[in-house]
Motif scaffolding. Structure first.
Motif, PDB file in Angstrom:
ATOM      1  N   LEU A 151     -13.485   7.926  -3.722  1.00 25.35           N
ATOM      2  CA  LEU A 151     -13.197   9.358  -3.889  1.00 25.35           C
ATOM      3  C   LEU A 151     -13.612   9.899  -5.244  1.00 25.35           C
ATOM      4  O   LEU A 151     -14.142  11.000  -5.350  1.00 25.35           O
ATOM      5  N   ARG A 312      -6.127  13.428  -3.355  1.00 28.17           N
ATOM      6  CA  ARG A 312      -7.428  12.749  -3.526  1.00 28.17           C
ATOM      7  C   ARG A 312      -7.547  12.054  -4.895  1.00 28.17           C
ATOM      8  O   ARG A 312      -8.556  12.214  -5.589  1.00 28.17           O
ATOM      9  N   ALA A 315      -5.782   6.344  -5.891  1.00 31.17           N
ATOM     10  CA  ALA A 315      -4.944   5.187  -6.271  1.00 31.17           C
ATOM     11  C   ALA A 315      -4.739   4.239  -5.094  1.00 31.17           C
ATOM     12  O   ALA A 315      -4.710   3.023  -5.271  1.00 31.17           O
ATOM     13  N   ILE A 374       3.012   9.386  -0.057  1.00 32.84           N
ATOM     14  CA  ILE A 374       2.630   9.405   1.362  1.00 32.84           C
ATOM     15  C   ILE A 374       2.887   8.004   1.944  1.00 32.84           C
ATOM     16  O   ILE A 374       2.386   7.016   1.405  1.00 32.84           O
ATOM     17  N   LEU A 376       1.693   5.702   3.737  1.00 28.78           N
ATOM     18  CA  LEU A 376       0.438   5.400   4.434  1.00 28.78           C
ATOM     19  C   LEU A 376       0.572   4.320   5.522  1.00 28.78           C
ATOM     20  O   LEU A 376       0.071   4.516   6.637  1.00 28.78           O
TER      21      LEU A 376
HETATM   22  S1  SF4 Z   1      -3.148   9.075  -0.163  1.00 31.07           S
HETATM   23 FE1  SF4 Z   1      -1.995   9.216  -2.080  1.00 31.07          FE
HETATM   24  S2  SF4 Z   1      -2.878   7.568  -3.352  1.00 31.07           S
HETATM   25 FE2  SF4 Z   1      -4.329   7.928  -1.687  1.00 31.07          FE
HETATM   26  S3  SF4 Z   1      -5.802   9.413  -2.500  1.00 31.07           S
HETATM   27 FE3  SF4 Z   1      -4.200  10.585  -1.435  1.00 31.07          FE
HETATM   28  S4  SF4 Z   1      -2.740  11.110  -3.051  1.00 31.07           S
HETATM   29 FE4  SF4 Z   1      -3.988   9.452  -3.858  1.00 31.07          FE
END
Ligand code: SF4
Length: 465
Positions: A151, A312, A315, A374, A376
């Motif tokens: 990114l 974005r 990390a 988030i 994930l």
């Molecule tokens: S999901 Fe979280 S860690 Fe990954 S790019 Fe988006 S903000 Fe950053």
């Protein structure tokens, strides 16, 4: 760019065998993780800041239509022409119409993942308009005719030796290994282009509703030159980049820089509110903003809505063992790493992008480092459930999972079924206590030995005590 994520496994295998890529990824692992860890350790209230960031993003998403309305009204009042693109094709059409109607022959462009998402670079070139990427990483991959692999560091998959070869071919002269000299070469080429360009295209990190401003963040100052020198500035960005106030934007900027590069603040953070006004010494004569939806509103109110919090920062990929083993190109599209494994199926369709949500060990590091918290792995699990319901994984995997679920709900049967298997695997492990091959599950042992179970199961041992 069409997603090629269906080929993830084949791409990953190639990436693992690519020595130059593996050297580049090892460097990436050291740099980004260490810098972020230092920046976070130096800020005791970092966790508090993460919670504040999460709350700001959730507040925006809960009333996105209202914040959009406020933003658009203020941006128009400041002189920005706002366009809304429902699809990627709409975004390309709007930008091309603007460029053609003004007779633009050369465009400078700073990094924009949304522009990448909608395939803008190819569309501009197909229309016969020259394009020059002004972010150093983007400039390098433009010379290499490759898509970005990260990114914020689009060329992180390349070693310095490869970049030196590319520059020598493009600029002439012997390959130059000193990073400072390579940067100086790129700067010489780019400076001329900024002055000759008829339009500059940028992305936006945030859109501030209360002022109608866009905020761009770079470490090279290229977005400023891209937007400020040509007569026409076009911003291409996603509708979810909104924040209600300037104060909210600065909270997120503090999180962004620390999470991305370990800086307290990026070198250049620029707030732009409309085009040049009478009396201004510089700035574009016209400013257009293309707000791209392209599947984002479909996520609102769904279990995947938290993905729209993303700022974005990168990390998650910088800490992901899968990304760090295979790099970004294996993911086959614009968004890579854990955030790509969730966002790509949402924007490009699960059928076309499976098995991306399986590109995870579920170690949970991505969620731990995400500045806007988030979850994930939970979101990847949503896609895995959906894929199972749509019968996307192979039949053996689906039937195996069904059998496992049946047994897992019946503990006595589960123990009766697995205890002999565990004993057998322990025996097969021999004195080395490792399994070189597993029947019907060769994927586990294709690249490494599997530790064999050590004696009875955990539950059997507890019962014996
Ligand atoms: S999901 Fe979280 S860690 Fe990954 S790019 Fe988006 S903000 Fe950053």
């Amino acid at each position: 760019m069409e997603p090629a994520s269906l080929a993830f496994r084949a791409h990953a295998r190639r990436a693992l065998a690519d020595e130059e890529l593996q050297r580049a990824l090892a460097r990436l692992r050291r740099n980004f993780q260490e810098r972020r860890a230092r920046a976070v350790a130096a800020l005791p209230e970092f966790e508090e800041l993460r919670r504040a960031g999460e709350a700001i993003r959730d507040q925006v998403l809960a009333r996105l239509d209202h914040h959009l309305e406020v933003f658009v009204a203020r941006a128009r009042a400041a002189g920005t022409v706002v366009h809304v693109a429902e699809t990627a094709a709409d975004a390309r059409r709007i930008v091309l119409d603007l460029l053609r109607s003004r007779g633009v022959r050369l465009v400078t462009k700073s990094k924009s993942m949304v522009a990448e998402e909608v395939g803008l670079a190819e569309a501009v070139e197909d229309a016969g308009i020259a394009r020059v990427e002004t972010d150093l990483g983007e400039y390098i991959i433009q010379l290499a005719h490759e898509p970005p692999s990260h990114l914020i560091g689009p060329a992180v998959h390349m070693t310095e030796a490869r970049i030196a070869r590319l520059f020598a071919e493009a600029h002439g002269g012997p390959p130059e290994r000193e990073p400072e000299r390579l940067v100086a070469q790129a700067r010489r080429v780019l400076r001329r282009k900024y002055l000759d360009a008829g339009a500059g295209i940028t992305g936006a990190n945030f859109l501030v509703a209360e002022t109608g401003s866009i905020i761009t963040v770079t470490n090279e100052g290229n977005a400023e030159l891209t937007q400020g020198l040509p007569p026409l500035h076009i911003v291409v960005t996603g509708i979810e980049k909104l924040v209600p106030t300037m104060e909210d934007a600065f909270t997120l900027l503090r999180l962004l820089a620390r999470s991305a590069t370990g800086q307290e603040f990026a070198t250049y953070t620029t707030v732009i509110t409309g085009p040049r006004r009478p009396g201004d010494r510089d700035g574009p004569e016209e400013m257009h903003l293309v707000l791209v939806d392209n599947g984002r509103t479909a996520l609102l109110g769904s279990r995947l809505q938290p993905m729209l919090r993303c700022i974005r920062c990168s990390a998650c990929m910088n800490h992901c063992p899968v990304y760090l083993a295979v790099g970004g190109h294996a993911y086959g599209w614009t968004y890579v790493g854990p955030m790509g494994a969730v966002l790509t199926p949402a924007l490009a369709g699960l059928e076309r992008t499976w098995p991306l949500p399986e590109a995870s060990t579920f170690c949970g590091r991505c969620a731990e480092v995400c500045p806007v918290r988030i979850p994930l792995p939970d979101l990847m699990r949503v896609w895995r459930e959906e894929a199972f319901a749509r019968r996307l994984p192979p039949a053996t995997q689906r039937h195996g999972l069904r059998l496992w679920a049946f047994l897992a709900r019946r503990p006595a049967l589960y123990r009766a079924a697995f205890a002999p298997a565990v004993r057998l695997l322990a025996r097969l492990g021999g004195r080395r206590r490792r399994l070189r091959r597993l029947p019907l599950a060769g994927g586990w042992t294709a690249a490494r030995d599997l530790p064999a179970p050590e004696g009875p199961t955990f539950l059997a041992r507890v019962r014996r005590r």
